[in-house]
Scaffold this motif. Structure first.
Motif, PDB file in Angstrom:
ATOM      1  N   SER A 138      -7.621 -37.540 -18.505  1.00 24.91           N
ATOM      2  CA  SER A 138      -8.698 -37.632 -17.759  1.00 24.91           C
ATOM      3  C   SER A 138      -9.858 -38.293 -17.958  1.00 24.91           C
ATOM      4  O   SER A 138     -10.812 -39.063 -17.284  1.00 24.91           O
ATOM      5  N   LEU A 139      -9.743 -38.118 -19.350  1.00 22.01           N
ATOM      6  CA  LEU A 139     -11.211 -38.899 -20.251  1.00 22.01           C
ATOM      7  C   LEU A 139     -11.225 -40.498 -20.142  1.00 22.01           C
ATOM      8  O   LEU A 139     -12.052 -40.798 -20.426  1.00 22.01           O
ATOM      9  N   VAL A 140      -9.711 -40.354 -20.752  1.00 25.64           N
ATOM     10  CA  VAL A 140      -9.710 -41.758 -21.086  1.00 25.64           C
ATOM     11  C   VAL A 140      -9.267 -42.658 -19.925  1.00 25.64           C
ATOM     12  O   VAL A 140      -9.371 -43.939 -19.364  1.00 25.64           O
ATOM     13  N   LEU A 145     -19.151 -43.089 -16.278  1.00 27.01           N
ATOM     14  CA  LEU A 145     -20.144 -42.211 -17.090  1.00 27.01           C
ATOM     15  C   LEU A 145     -19.483 -40.881 -16.129  1.00 27.01           C
ATOM     16  O   LEU A 145     -19.433 -39.214 -16.702  1.00 27.01           O
ATOM     17  N   GLU A 146     -20.130 -41.341 -14.515  1.00 32.61           N
ATOM     18  CA  GLU A 146     -19.992 -39.841 -14.223  1.00 32.61           C
ATOM     19  C   GLU A 146     -19.246 -38.895 -13.634  1.00 32.61           C
ATOM     20  O   GLU A 146     -19.587 -37.894 -13.754  1.00 32.61           O
ATOM     21  N   GLN A 147     -18.352 -39.862 -13.560  1.00 34.41           N
ATOM     22  CA  GLN A 147     -16.737 -38.849 -13.990  1.00 34.41           C
ATOM     23  C   GLN A 147     -16.000 -38.995 -15.096  1.00 34.41           C
ATOM     24  O   GLN A 147     -15.674 -36.949 -14.960  1.00 34.41           O
ATOM     25  N   ILE A 148     -16.440 -39.375 -16.308  1.00 32.07           N
ATOM     26  CA  ILE A 148     -16.271 -38.725 -17.341  1.00 32.07           C
ATOM     27  C   ILE A 148     -17.046 -36.963 -17.361  1.00 32.07           C
ATOM     28  O   ILE A 148     -16.534 -35.506 -17.908  1.00 32.07           O
ATOM     29  N   LEU A 149     -18.614 -36.794 -17.409  1.00 24.68           N
ATOM     30  CA  LEU A 149     -19.029 -35.514 -17.036  1.00 24.68           C
ATOM     31  C   LEU A 149     -18.672 -35.140 -16.194  1.00 24.68           C
ATOM     32  O   LEU A 149     -18.471 -33.641 -16.943  1.00 24.68           O
ATOM     33  N   ASN A 150     -17.964 -35.560 -14.817  1.00 24.33           N
ATOM     34  CA  ASN A 150     -17.501 -34.188 -13.873  1.00 24.33           C
ATOM     35  C   ASN A 150     -16.651 -33.709 -14.153  1.00 24.33           C
ATOM     36  O   ASN A 150     -16.249 -32.738 -14.414  1.00 24.33           O
ATOM     37  N   SER A 168     -25.675 -30.951 -19.796  1.00 27.53           N
ATOM     38  CA  SER A 168     -27.370 -31.721 -19.620  1.00 27.53           C
ATOM     39  C   SER A 168     -27.673 -33.128 -20.073  1.00 27.53           C
ATOM     40  O   SER A 168     -26.841 -32.676 -21.778  1.00 27.53           O
ATOM     41  N   LEU A 169     -28.018 -34.069 -20.520  1.00 23.86           N
ATOM     42  CA  LEU A 169     -27.676 -34.689 -21.062  1.00 23.86           C
ATOM     43  C   LEU A 169     -30.007 -35.160 -21.111  1.00 23.86           C
ATOM     44  O   LEU A 169     -31.127 -35.006 -20.391  1.00 23.86           O
ATOM     45  N   LEU A 170     -30.515 -35.656 -22.467  1.00 24.86           N
ATOM     46  CA  LEU A 170     -31.637 -35.555 -22.805  1.00 24.86           C
ATOM     47  C   LEU A 170     -32.120 -37.340 -21.697  1.00 24.86           C
ATOM     48  O   LEU A 170     -31.754 -38.040 -21.577  1.00 24.86           O
ATOM     49  N   GLY A 171     -33.728 -36.816 -21.266  1.00 22.23           N
ATOM     50  CA  GLY A 171     -33.829 -37.862 -20.705  1.00 22.23           C
ATOM     51  C   GLY A 171     -34.085 -39.274 -21.076  1.00 22.23           C
ATOM     52  O   GLY A 171     -34.441 -39.166 -22.080  1.00 22.23           O
ATOM     53  N   GLU A 172     -34.736 -40.280 -20.120  1.00 21.13           N
ATOM     54  CA  GLU A 172     -35.343 -40.690 -21.153  1.00 21.13           C
ATOM     55  C   GLU A 172     -36.488 -41.324 -21.927  1.00 21.13           C
ATOM     56  O   GLU A 172     -36.805 -41.680 -22.564  1.00 21.13           O
ATOM     57  N   GLY A 173     -37.454 -40.390 -21.581  1.00 20.44           N
ATOM     58  CA  GLY A 173     -37.889 -40.140 -22.759  1.00 20.44           C
ATOM     59  C   GLY A 173     -38.132 -39.435 -24.111  1.00 20.44           C
ATOM     60  O   GLY A 173     -38.440 -39.831 -24.967  1.00 20.44           O
ATOM     61  N   PHE A 179     -29.962 -31.841 -16.254  1.00 14.07           N
ATOM     62  CA  PHE A 179     -28.975 -31.389 -15.769  1.00 14.07           C
ATOM     63  C   PHE A 179     -27.239 -33.030 -14.736  1.00 14.07           C
ATOM     64  O   PHE A 179     -28.346 -33.181 -13.940  1.00 14.07           O
ATOM     65  N   ARG A 180     -26.465 -33.419 -15.336  1.00 19.65           N
ATOM     66  CA  ARG A 180     -26.451 -34.763 -15.728  1.00 19.65           C
ATOM     67  C   ARG A 180     -24.837 -34.037 -14.517  1.00 19.65           C
ATOM     68  O   ARG A 180     -23.824 -35.293 -14.014  1.00 19.65           O
TER      69      ARG A 180
END
Length: 192
Positions: A138-140, A145-150, A168-173, A179-180
């Motif tokens: 499913s990952l390939v 990105l959103e589909q891969i994470l979900n 969770s992924l690091l925010g822009e800063g 939470f993604r």
């Protein structure tokens, strides 16, 4: 009587002809040297009177009645899974032939238990490998990105049999987490 995983208590697992009350008996191996010795030595132990023998946890428990008992380890190749009690009227002495037959049957039961555990473990591993294969596939299938994470959190929840998984992924800063991807009941957390 089977040993609890990681514990020293034996619980009734199967019986035939047990007197009333015995199905509720839990044997604490630390207090029952009859069972402890059978399990430690992998050799049968015998008592002519469970209610009077200080090695038996049933010593003094007259409500269950006095019995002669043969305590046989339920052992396989590697582990002792518990004990088999063969009981009869008080004062009965089990002979060498009876002990040999009971020990052989307990050994067969022990091997059967070990095989059942091995089968369940192999089946669980095969299911995990199947899920991992499904995750990889499913990952390939997408570059989104959103589909891969979900897909990743959904499949992780299935693999570890958890009701909720949050990614969770690091925010822009770089100083916050966002939470993604969410698999579970708190979809409202997405984006926070």
């Amino acid at each position: 009587f089977l040993l609890e995983a990681g514990a020293t208590r034996l619980h009734p697992a199967a019986s035939f002809g047990m007197p009333p009350g015995f199905d509720a008996v839990v044997v604490d191996v630390a207090k029952d040297s009859l069972a402890a010795e059978a399990m430690r030595t992998r050799a049968p132990q015998q008592t002519l009177d469970t209610a009077a023998d200080p090695r038996s946890q049933l010593a003094g428990r007259t409500e269950l009645g006095a019995l002669s008992a043969l305590c046989i380890p339920l052992a396989a190749r590697h582990e002792v899974e518990g004990v088999v009690y063969v009981a009869d009227r008080m004062g009965r002495r089990f002979g060498p032939d009876e002990i040999a037959v009971a020990s052989a049957l307990a050994g067969a039961l022990g091997l059967g238990l070990e095989n059942a555990h091995l089968y369940a473990d192999a089946r669980r591993r095969a299911e995990q490998l199947g899920l991992l294969h499904e995750v990889g596939r499913s990952l390939v299938e997408t570059l989104d990105l959103e589909q891969i994470l979900n897909a990743g959190v959904r499949n992780l929840a299935r693999i570890v049999d958890a009701p909720d998984v949050y990614l969770s992924l690091l925010g822009e800063g770089g100083d916050t987490l966002e939470f993604r991807a969410i698999a579970g009941s708190r979809e409202d957390l997405r984006g926070t």
